[in-house]
Motif scaffolding. Sequence first.
Motif, short mmCIF file in Angstrom:
data_model
loop_
_atom_site.label_atom_id
_atom_site.label_comp_id
_atom_site.label_asym_id
_atom_site.label_seq_id
_atom_site.Cartn_x
_atom_site.Cartn_y
_atom_site.Cartn_z
N VAL A 74 0.85 -1.20 0.00
CA VAL A 74 0.00 0.00 0.00
C VAL A 74 0.88 1.25 0.00
CG1 VAL A 74 -0.23 0.14 2.52
CG2 VAL A 74 -2.08 0.96 1.09
N ASP A 75 0.34 2.37 -0.47
CA ASP A 75 1.06 3.63 -0.50
C ASP A 75 1.11 4.22 0.91
OD1 ASP A 75 2.25 6.00 -1.26
OD2 ASP A 75 0.37 6.91 -1.95
N LEU A 76 2.31 4.41 1.44
CA LEU A 76 2.46 4.88 2.82
C LEU A 76 2.08 6.35 3.01
CD1 LEU A 76 5.79 3.18 3.96
CD2 LEU A 76 3.45 2.47 4.42
N SER A 77 1.95 7.10 1.92
CA SER A 77 1.61 8.51 2.06
C SER A 77 0.11 8.74 2.28
CB SER A 77 2.09 9.30 0.83
OG SER A 77 1.43 8.81 -0.32
N ASP A 78 -0.71 7.69 2.13
CA ASP A 78 -2.15 7.81 2.33
C ASP A 78 -2.57 7.01 3.57
OD1 ASP A 78 -4.86 8.15 2.18
OD2 ASP A 78 -5.09 7.24 0.19
N PRO A 79 -2.79 7.69 4.69
CA PRO A 79 -3.11 6.99 5.94
C PRO A 79 -4.39 6.16 5.90
CG PRO A 79 -2.65 9.31 6.37
CD PRO A 79 -2.68 9.12 4.89
N GLU A 80 -5.39 6.62 5.14
CA GLU A 80 -6.65 5.87 5.08
C GLU A 80 -6.48 4.54 4.35
OE1 GLU A 80 -9.45 6.53 6.77
OE2 GLU A 80 -8.24 8.14 7.62
N LEU A 81 -5.66 4.52 3.31
CA LEU A 81 -5.38 3.27 2.62
C LEU A 81 -4.66 2.29 3.54
CD1 LEU A 81 -4.24 4.37 -0.97
CD2 LEU A 81 -6.33 3.18 -0.33
N VAL A 82 -3.71 2.82 4.30
CA VAL A 82 -2.96 1.98 5.23
C VAL A 82 -3.89 1.42 6.30
CG1 VAL A 82 -1.10 1.93 6.95
CG2 VAL A 82 -0.79 3.19 4.82
N LYS A 83 -4.77 2.28 6.81
CA LYS A 83 -5.71 1.84 7.84
C LYS A 83 -6.64 0.75 7.32
CE LYS A 83 -7.28 5.02 10.63
NZ LYS A 83 -8.09 6.12 11.24
N ASP A 84 -7.14 0.92 6.10
CA ASP A 84 -8.01 -0.10 5.49
C ASP A 84 -7.25 -1.40 5.25
OD1 ASP A 84 -10.19 1.58 5.48
OD2 ASP A 84 -9.92 2.22 3.40
N PHE A 85 -6.00 -1.29 4.78
CA PHE A 85 -5.21 -2.49 4.51
C PHE A 85 -4.96 -3.27 5.79
CE2 PHE A 85 -1.04 -4.56 4.37
CZ PHE A 85 -1.27 -5.47 3.36
N ILE A 86 -4.60 -2.58 6.85
CA ILE A 86 -4.34 -3.26 8.13
C ILE A 86 -5.62 -3.91 8.66
CG2 ILE A 86 -3.67 -2.93 10.55
CD1 ILE A 86 -1.73 -0.77 9.61
N ALA A 87 -6.76 -3.20 8.52
CA ALA A 87 -8.02 -3.73 9.02
C ALA A 87 -8.45 -4.98 8.26
CB ALA A 87 -9.11 -2.66 8.93
N LYS A 88 -8.20 -5.02 6.96
CA LYS A 88 -8.63 -6.16 6.14
C LYS A 88 -7.61 -7.30 6.12
CE LYS A 88 -11.40 -3.26 3.12
NZ LYS A 88 -11.49 -2.65 1.79
N LEU A 89 -6.47 -7.07 6.69
CA LEU A 89 -5.39 -8.06 6.69
C LEU A 89 -5.81 -9.30 7.47
CD1 LEU A 89 -2.41 -8.35 5.78
CD2 LEU A 89 -1.78 -7.54 8.03
N ASP A 90 -5.48 -10.45 6.92
CA ASP A 90 -5.78 -11.70 7.61
C ASP A 90 -4.62 -12.03 8.54
OD1 ASP A 90 -7.09 -14.06 8.28
OD2 ASP A 90 -6.09 -15.19 6.68
N GLY A 91 -4.74 -11.59 9.76
CA GLY A 91 -3.68 -11.81 10.74
C GLY A 91 -4.23 -11.59 12.13
N SER A 92 -3.40 -11.85 13.12
CA SER A 92 -3.85 -11.70 14.50
C SER A 92 -3.94 -10.22 14.88
CB SER A 92 -2.88 -12.42 15.44
OG SER A 92 -1.64 -11.74 15.47
N GLU A 93 -4.66 -9.97 15.93
CA GLU A 93 -4.81 -8.59 16.42
C GLU A 93 -3.46 -8.04 16.88
OE1 GLU A 93 -7.87 -6.66 16.59
OE2 GLU A 93 -8.31 -8.22 15.13
N GLY A 94 -2.62 -8.89 17.43
CA GLY A 94 -1.30 -8.46 17.88
C GLY A 94 -0.43 -8.02 16.71
N TYR A 95 -0.50 -8.76 15.60
CA TYR A 95 0.28 -8.39 14.41
C TYR A 95 -0.22 -7.07 13.83
CZ TYR A 95 2.49 -8.75 9.84
OH TYR A 95 3.23 -8.50 8.72
N LYS A 96 -1.54 -6.91 13.77
CA LYS A 96 -2.12 -5.66 13.27
C LYS A 96 -1.71 -4.49 14.16
CE LYS A 96 -6.19 -7.74 11.14
NZ LYS A 96 -7.67 -7.76 11.14
#
Length: 122
Positions: A25-47
């Motif tokens: 994801v593009d690191l200059s756009d915080p909303e894209l990063v937030k969406d990517f982390i939220a949709k990521l298939d991983g544990s809450e600790g990793y997120k």
Amino acid sequence: MRRNGLRTATIKNTLKALKFLAKHVDLSDPELVKDFIAKLDGSEGYKRNLAIAYSNYCKYNGIHWIKPKYRPSSKLPKIPSEEKISMLIANSPEKLALAISMSRDSGLRALSRANESKAERY
């Protein structure tokens, strides 16, 4: 980050997390990063670790970002089987074997037994 007293391992993990985020994801756009982390298939600790790493990035680059709250779920402790406890007792010194067998029979930890008064034990 070193000036702030963070250890080398922390810096390496932060760098690894930022490289992972930058790859997807593009690191200059915080909303894209937030969406990517939220949709990521991983544990809450990793997120949570990804969000902390990105917070450090935003702080350094002057990007306004509100970090989401991820709370890692607590895991149940692994309880050894009766067979493993018996093996442990058999291979322990006498005093330790007695403490372990008392803990096994009563269900209390050794420290809990030590803090009990004599009246409570009998």
